[in-house]
Design an enzyme around this catalytic site. Structure first.
Site, short mmCIF file in Angstrom:
data_model
loop_
_atom_site.label_atom_id
_atom_site.label_comp_id
_atom_site.label_asym_id
_atom_site.label_seq_id
_atom_site.Cartn_x
_atom_site.Cartn_y
_atom_site.Cartn_z
N HIS A 160 0.82 -1.21 0.00
CA HIS A 160 0.00 0.00 0.00
C HIS A 160 0.86 1.26 0.00
O HIS A 160 2.09 1.21 0.03
CB HIS A 160 -0.96 -0.01 1.20
CG HIS A 160 -0.31 -0.07 2.55
ND1 HIS A 160 0.44 0.96 3.07
CD2 HIS A 160 -0.33 -1.04 3.50
CE1 HIS A 160 0.85 0.64 4.28
NE2 HIS A 160 0.41 -0.58 4.57
N CYS A 168 2.58 -5.07 6.79
CA CYS A 168 2.42 -4.91 5.34
C CYS A 168 3.68 -4.26 4.76
O CYS A 168 4.67 -4.06 5.47
CB CYS A 168 1.21 -4.04 5.04
SG CYS A 168 -0.35 -4.69 5.70
#
Length: 258
Positions: A160, A168
């Site tokens: 992201h 992440c």
């Protein structure tokens, strides 16, 4: 007949008219590709597409062709490979610095442990999220069949935007616009899914030797099998699960076993 001493004078006007124009292949034609119509994704694509397409063209690649993503946690690098028109192999297009991550070397084991997974994953159209609170994102598909076999838990592991992440890979808003556009174009123009392989580090002989005493070494040896298959063939292998281990074979059209 002009005398030689006049030649420099005659050439002076040329210098005033010459420009250092950016190099561009004369046969460049923008790719005819489908892209997301979502306002945020479309705006991002509009910003990055002109430069992105020319950069791809210079490497004999095209927006909308098949892609493969590979990440190395220790080096904080995300690589994008593109399948060139003239060959049935994937070649490196660009490496991106991972701006934000968390955890340590080793696989993700449980929800909330802050670890970035290690293994063989994939993303598809349904995994793209243009409404992400981190600008743009896509889910890499953790837990996969291997993780579920070993009763590992967790969810919503993304690549992201932004520069902060827990579990992440955060790529910054600027870079995720290019990465997202490349992945979106591939998926909307025929690629059924995009493989995303995540490794603890570059799996060289020297680095593996330094990991001999690490309790994750057997797991990493198994990951290295898939890593080395791509290094040898330039085609990402299909990763299945047999008796609790990754088993590899030539890539096929669908994500069998994952």
């Amino acid at each position: 007949m002009k005398t030689p001493w006049l030649l420099p004078v005659l050439l002076i006007p040329c210098f005033g008219q010459c420009e250092d124009k950016p190099r561009q292949r004369p046969d460049f034609v923008p790719a005819d590709v489908r892209l997301s119509s979502h306002p945020r994704a479309a705006a991002a694509a509009a910003r990055v597409r002109p430069t992105l397409e020319r950069d791809l063209w210079e490497k004999d690649m095209r927006l909308g062709e098949q892609v493969f993503l590979r990440a190395f946690k220790e080096e904080r690098v995300l690589e994008i490979f593109v399948k060139r028109r003239a060959a049935e192999k994937f070649e490196l297009y660009r490496s991106y610095h991972v701006a934000g991550t968390s955890g340590s070397l080793g696989p993700k084991l449980a929800e909330g442990d802050g670890q970035v997974p290690e293994g063989f994953y994939y993303t598809g159209l349904n995994s793209l999220n243009p409404d992400s609170m981190y600008h743009l994102s896509f889910n890499i598909g953790y837990p996969n069949a291997y993780d579920r076999f070993h009763q590992r838990t967790g969810s919503h592991i993304m690549i992201h935007g932004n520069n902060i992440s827990i579990g992440c890979l955060a790529m910054t808003d600027e870079k995720i616009e290019e990465i997202y556009t490349i992945v979106d174009a591939a998926l909307r123009n025929g690629q059924p899914f995009v493989r995303v392989h995540v490794f603890p580090f570059r799996m060289t002989e020297e680095r593996m030797a330094r990991a001999t005493e690490n309790p994750n070494k057997p797991f990493w040896d198994n990951l290295r099998e898939g890593h080395d298959l791509f290094e040898k063939s330039s085609i990402p292998p299909e990763a299945d699960v047999e008796q609790g281990r990754y088993a590899f074979k030539d890539a096929v059209a669908g994500p069998a076993g994952q």
